[in-house]
Design an enzyme around this catalytic site. Structure first.
Site, mmCIF file in Angstrom:
data_model
loop_
_atom_site.group_PDB
_atom_site.id
_atom_site.type_symbol
_atom_site.label_atom_id
_atom_site.label_comp_id
_atom_site.label_asym_id
_atom_site.label_seq_id
_atom_site.Cartn_x
_atom_site.Cartn_y
_atom_site.Cartn_z
ATOM 1 N N TYR A 135 39.575 41.913 53.728
ATOM 2 C CA TYR A 135 38.923 40.785 53.017
ATOM 3 C C TYR A 135 39.974 40.916 51.753
ATOM 4 C CZ TYR A 135 37.878 36.311 51.035
ATOM 5 O OH TYR A 135 37.684 35.173 50.408
ATOM 6 N N ASN A 203 36.865 48.685 51.202
ATOM 7 C CA ASN A 203 37.011 47.421 50.777
ATOM 8 C C ASN A 203 35.528 47.026 50.995
ATOM 9 O OD1 ASN A 203 37.822 44.542 49.503
ATOM 10 N ND2 ASN A 203 37.606 43.989 51.533
ATOM 11 N N SER A 243 33.920 46.139 54.731
ATOM 12 C CA SER A 243 35.122 46.004 55.726
ATOM 13 C C SER A 243 36.185 47.116 54.787
ATOM 14 C CB SER A 243 35.578 45.388 56.148
ATOM 15 O OG SER A 243 35.210 44.165 56.592
ATOM 16 N N SER A 281 30.278 43.564 56.973
ATOM 17 C CA SER A 281 31.326 44.396 57.081
ATOM 18 C C SER A 281 32.581 44.543 58.326
ATOM 19 C CB SER A 281 31.304 45.691 57.022
ATOM 20 O OG SER A 281 31.685 46.298 56.055
ATOM 21 N N GLY A 282 33.720 44.626 58.335
ATOM 22 C CA GLY A 282 34.502 45.024 59.277
ATOM 23 C C GLY A 282 34.659 46.172 59.578
#
Length: 373
Positions: A135, A203, A243, A281-282
């Protein structure tokens, strides 16, 4: 563009490859398209734009000659398309792309179109591209949908097996890492006769948790010294904070179950940096091996069940490769932080770069004196 070792700092014990990049794995190519336009208040659809797309091509004939692959999700608040087929088949059949959260669909469609351009579109062609995201809405007009098919084709045309651009480039353009400017980073390790390379789109992370080679760099450079972009726009930033995508490549002859195990180790590299795979978080990882690509050329009817001849490294020999994955992931994140430059985006929100002099000072104070440059 500076990198961690340009500052005389290194992490881990294994040696890097010649480029210290994922492209040290023969045949792997990386390209990117970077979009930086406009300044000032956000106008959805007009900008400011701080985004892009990064592509990783495992080898030149990936569409007809798949590679073995495995995947691991540390925390699933993110997206990487095509993973169900990777898990089911143990194979990667397309290039990999990384972009921002709201551009995944466009990039996925563009990869299908690029693959279709090399085939008979009237035939039984199908494609399940692997496209991942993080993101960038704190700096970028993420709802403006600025990444186009042309940008994906540009990144594919740009893909090379040489040095990889890092920092504020490609999909990493608008990213923030440990509350400093983050983005794209890469590194590699030589493990005996084999190579392991990592590329990250970083990120994620809190400032106070950032550690480099065990040194609490985030505590040494607090927000009172270098402000956090999150402080400027808490509602926007924290809504999509977190992420990291990690892509690992190796030329070691690993089968899918082994590559899944290799992908898991990217999480240990992130942990060494101070990441925990938080709730928002991804953290999604993919590992592939180029070793058996020739043997996996697309199935043809009439082959009469002839067995394939594959090479495989014994499970007992892969622990050293795990360290290659851990160290290359860790240094790739460091390179993203060191290469990234201060960026001001939407609504004049600023993500400040990790200051090199303060980093060197912190490492020195904790007994990690940089090597002469």
């Amino acid at each position: 563009m500076a990198r961690l070792r340009d500052l005389g700092i290194s992490v881990g014990q294994l040696p890097p490859g010649p480029l210290n990049a994922i492209t040290d794995v023969a045949g792997v190519r990386v390209g990117s398209a970077t979009l930086i336009e406009g300044d000032g208040p956000l106008v959805v659809g007009r900008g400011p734009v701080r985004t892009g797309v990064t592509v990783i091509v495992p080898h030149d004939r990936i569409g007809v000659s798949p590679v073995f692959a495995g995947t691991h999700t540390l925390n699933g608040n993110g997206e990487m398309t095509g993973l169900e087929w990777v898990r089911e088949s143990g194979q990667l059949t397309t290039a990999i792309a990384i972009t921002n959260t709201h551009s995944v669909g466009t990039v996925r469609d563009a990869l299908v179109a690029a693959d279709m351009a090399e085939r008979d579109a009237r035939g039984s062609f199908w494609s399940l591209p692997v496209v991942a995201e993080t993101y960038d809405g704190a700096l970028n007009d993420i709802n403006g949908m600025h990444v186009t098919t042309d940008h994906v084709h540009q990144a594919l045309a740009d893909a090379s097996d040489g040095p990889v651009s890092e920092g504020n480039v490609g999909g990493g353009t608008g990213m923030i890492c440990h509350e400093f400017k983050g983005g794209t980073g890469t590194a590699s390790r030589v493990v005996g006769s084999w190579r392991v390379g990592a590329l990250v789109q970083a990120n994620y992370g809190d400032r106070e948790r950032l550690a480099i080679d065990g040194v609490p760099v985030g505590l040494a450079i607090p927000r009172s010294v270098v402000p956090s972009a999150w402080d400027e726009e808490e509602a926007v930033a924290r809504a999509g904070a977190g992420s990291i995508i990690v892509v690992l490549a190796t030329d070691a002859p690993l089968l899918p179950h082994q590559l899944t195990r290799l992908a898991q180790r990217a999480g240990l590299g992130i942990a060494r940096m101070g990441g925990n795979g938080g709730h928002s978080s991804g953290d999604i990882f993919l590992a592939f091996s180029t070793a058996n690509a020739g043997a996996l050329t697309s199935y043809k009817a009439g082959s009469e069940g002839e067995p394939l001849t594959l090479s495989m490294l014994h499970d007992g020999e892969i622990s050293a490769l795990f360290w290659g994955a851990i160290e290359s992931t860790e240094e790739a994140i460091c390179n993203a932080l060191v290469a990234a430059e201060t960026m001001t985006g939407r609504d004049d929100i600023t993500a400040h770069a990790l200051p090199h002099d303060a980093l060197i000072d912190a490492m020195t104070r904790y007994g990690r004196s940089p090597a002469p440059r």
